[in-house]
Design a protein around this motif. Structure first.
Motif, short mmCIF file in Angstrom:
data_model
loop_
_atom_site.label_atom_id
_atom_site.label_comp_id
_atom_site.label_asym_id
_atom_site.label_seq_id
_atom_site.Cartn_x
_atom_site.Cartn_y
_atom_site.Cartn_z
N LEU A 1 11.33 -1.99 0.64
CA LEU A 1 10.98 -0.57 0.69
C LEU A 1 10.96 -0.09 2.14
N ASP A 2 11.31 1.18 2.31
CA ASP A 2 11.18 1.83 3.61
C ASP A 2 9.72 2.22 3.84
N ASP A 3 9.43 2.65 5.06
CA ASP A 3 8.05 3.02 5.37
C ASP A 3 7.73 4.47 5.03
N CYS A 4 8.72 5.23 4.56
CA CYS A 4 8.47 6.64 4.23
C CYS A 4 9.45 7.11 3.17
N TYR A 5 8.93 7.91 2.22
CA TYR A 5 9.75 8.53 1.19
C TYR A 5 9.31 9.98 1.00
N ARG B 1 5.54 11.29 1.06
CA ARG B 1 5.26 12.70 1.40
C ARG B 1 5.70 13.59 0.24
N LEU B 2 4.74 14.00 -0.56
CA LEU B 2 5.03 14.86 -1.70
C LEU B 2 5.13 16.31 -1.26
N THR B 3 6.04 17.03 -1.89
CA THR B 3 6.15 18.47 -1.65
C THR B 3 5.19 19.20 -2.61
N LEU C 1 0.86 -1.18 0.00
CA LEU C 1 0.00 0.00 0.00
C LEU C 1 0.89 1.22 0.00
N LEU C 2 0.68 2.11 -0.96
CA LEU C 2 1.34 3.42 -0.96
C LEU C 2 0.31 4.46 -0.59
N PHE C 3 0.58 5.20 0.48
CA PHE C 3 -0.30 6.28 0.90
C PHE C 3 0.36 7.60 0.56
N VAL C 4 -0.29 8.39 -0.28
CA VAL C 4 0.28 9.67 -0.71
C VAL C 4 -0.06 10.73 0.32
N SER C 5 0.97 11.25 0.95
CA SER C 5 0.84 12.24 2.02
C SER C 5 1.48 13.55 1.57
N SER C 6 1.84 14.38 2.52
CA SER C 6 2.35 15.72 2.22
C SER C 6 3.54 16.06 3.11
N SER C 7 4.49 16.79 2.54
CA SER C 7 5.62 17.28 3.34
C SER C 7 5.17 18.37 4.31
N GLY C 8 3.90 18.77 4.23
CA GLY C 8 3.38 19.74 5.19
C GLY C 8 3.39 19.24 6.62
N VAL C 9 3.58 17.92 6.81
CA VAL C 9 3.63 17.39 8.17
C VAL C 9 4.89 17.85 8.90
N GLN D 1 14.84 38.63 1.92
CA GLN D 1 15.38 38.37 3.24
C GLN D 1 14.28 38.47 4.29
N PRO D 2 14.24 37.55 5.24
CA PRO D 2 15.05 36.34 5.26
C PRO D 2 14.56 35.36 4.19
N PRO D 3 15.45 34.54 3.64
CA PRO D 3 15.02 33.61 2.60
C PRO D 3 14.05 32.57 3.17
N VAL D 4 12.97 32.31 2.42
CA VAL D 4 12.00 31.28 2.80
C VAL D 4 12.15 30.14 1.79
N PHE D 5 12.68 29.02 2.26
CA PHE D 5 12.95 27.91 1.35
C PHE D 5 11.68 27.12 1.09
N THR D 6 11.50 26.78 -0.18
CA THR D 6 10.32 26.04 -0.62
C THR D 6 10.76 24.79 -1.36
N ASN D 7 9.84 23.85 -1.48
CA ASN D 7 10.13 22.56 -2.09
C ASN D 7 9.00 22.21 -3.04
N ARG D 8 9.33 21.56 -4.14
CA ARG D 8 8.28 21.26 -5.12
C ARG D 8 8.63 20.00 -5.90
N ILE D 9 7.62 19.51 -6.58
CA ILE D 9 7.81 18.37 -7.48
C ILE D 9 6.79 18.50 -8.61
N HIS D 10 7.24 18.29 -9.83
CA HIS D 10 6.33 18.30 -10.97
C HIS D 10 5.40 17.10 -10.86
#
Length: 286
Positions: free
Chosen positions: A213-217, A158-160, A107-115, A183-192
């Motif tokens: 497989l690991d339990d989280c990616y 965990r998708l960004t 089972l793959l559960f699609v989550s969010s990097s917002g956690v 400033q200050p820089p706010v780092f963001t993350n993304r995926i197509h």
């Protein structure tokens, strides 16, 4: 002759449909569960269902089901809407599996990097504390625990920030003259969106060939970037000269996500940074 693997994608929307096309190209048998099944890609076996209803869908797959990818998306952004999409919906699908006597290999559960609640621009990975306290993150962590404790072999992905065709929020903000402070820089993350589907496909294929497989990616491209940098690059590409009176783009978090674990399985993003990804989106727009 070995039978082709069977896959059920629950919540087969944008990313799910992209995954479905990849699996079909490999010769897999793919079932797509969603309310509007007419939107499914050609070749996907439709499972018309509403995750808000308890009854098992009439078109639920028969026989063995090798893989389940749960990638539903909330349509309401209050706690009830999030709970329905991620916790209650997953619980229903798990119940439908039990009713059918099916035990997927993964089972793959699609989550969010917002956690992740980090705010200092630090690098994080799958073992970093995931302790964001906002409503959506708390509910998502509950859903993750449900998936990992389901009794089925499971991995959380965990998708960004997903972007791609049809996901135009940032582009629209830039076109309207919005900008971000340097400033200050706010780092963001993304995926197509295509790379998000590619990561899910990579995990399924790795499991299919016997990899552990690991339990989280984490699903993220190679280059976390400051919001200001991304916005200024888009302003240049879109030839936007005007600026709003004040910097309207702000983010509460600031972190840099690593994709080293996913790359360790052989996954390589087609769009390694926002530059390649947004260039492709803008080219599609013509």
């Amino acid at each position: 002759m070995t039978a082709s693997p069977s896959l059920l994608i629950a919540g087969c929307g944008d990313v799910g449909s992209r995954l479905a096309r990849r699996a079909l190209a490999l010769g897999w048998r793919v079932h797509g569960l969603r309310r509007q099944v007419e939107a499914l890609p050609a070749g996907v076996l439709p499972v018309a269902a509403d995750l808000g209803e308890a009854a098992r869908p009439a078109a639920w797959p028969h026989g063995e089901l090798d893989y389940l990818v749960y990638c539903a998306a909330a349509t309401r952004y209050d706690e009830a809407g999030y709970r329905l999409a991620y916790v209650d919906g997953l619980a229903r699908v798990l119940d439908w599996l039990a009713q059918a006597g099916q035990r997927p290999r993964r089972l793959l559960f699609v989550s969010s990097s917002g956690v992740y609640g980090q705010q200092g621009g630090e690098w994080i990975d799958e073992v970093s504390p995931a302790e964001a306290g906002d409503m959506s993150s708390v509910v998502m962590r509950e859903a993750e625990r449900l998936a990992l404790g389901s009794g089925h072999p499971a991995s959380v992905v965990r998708l960004t920030g997903i972007y791609g065709p049809g996901r135009n929020w940032l582009l629209n903000q830039v076109r309207e003259g919005q900008w971000a402070l340097a400033q200050p820089p706010v780092f963001t993350n993304r995926i197509h969106a295509e790379d998000a589907a590619g990561l899910l496909a990579c995990l399924l294929e790795a499991e299919q060939r016997g990899a552990a497989l690991d339990d989280c990616y984490l699903g993220v491209d190679d280059e976390p970037a400051a919001l200001h940098e991304v916005v200024e690059w888009l302003r240049g590409r879109l030839d936007v000269a005007e600026r709003a009176a004040e910097a309207g783009m702000r983010r509460s978090g600031s972190k840099r996500c690593s994709n080293a674990r996913a790359r360790g399985l052989g996954w390589v993003p087609q769009y390694p940074s926002y530059r390649e990804g947004y260039a492709a989106v803008l080219a599609d727009e013509g």
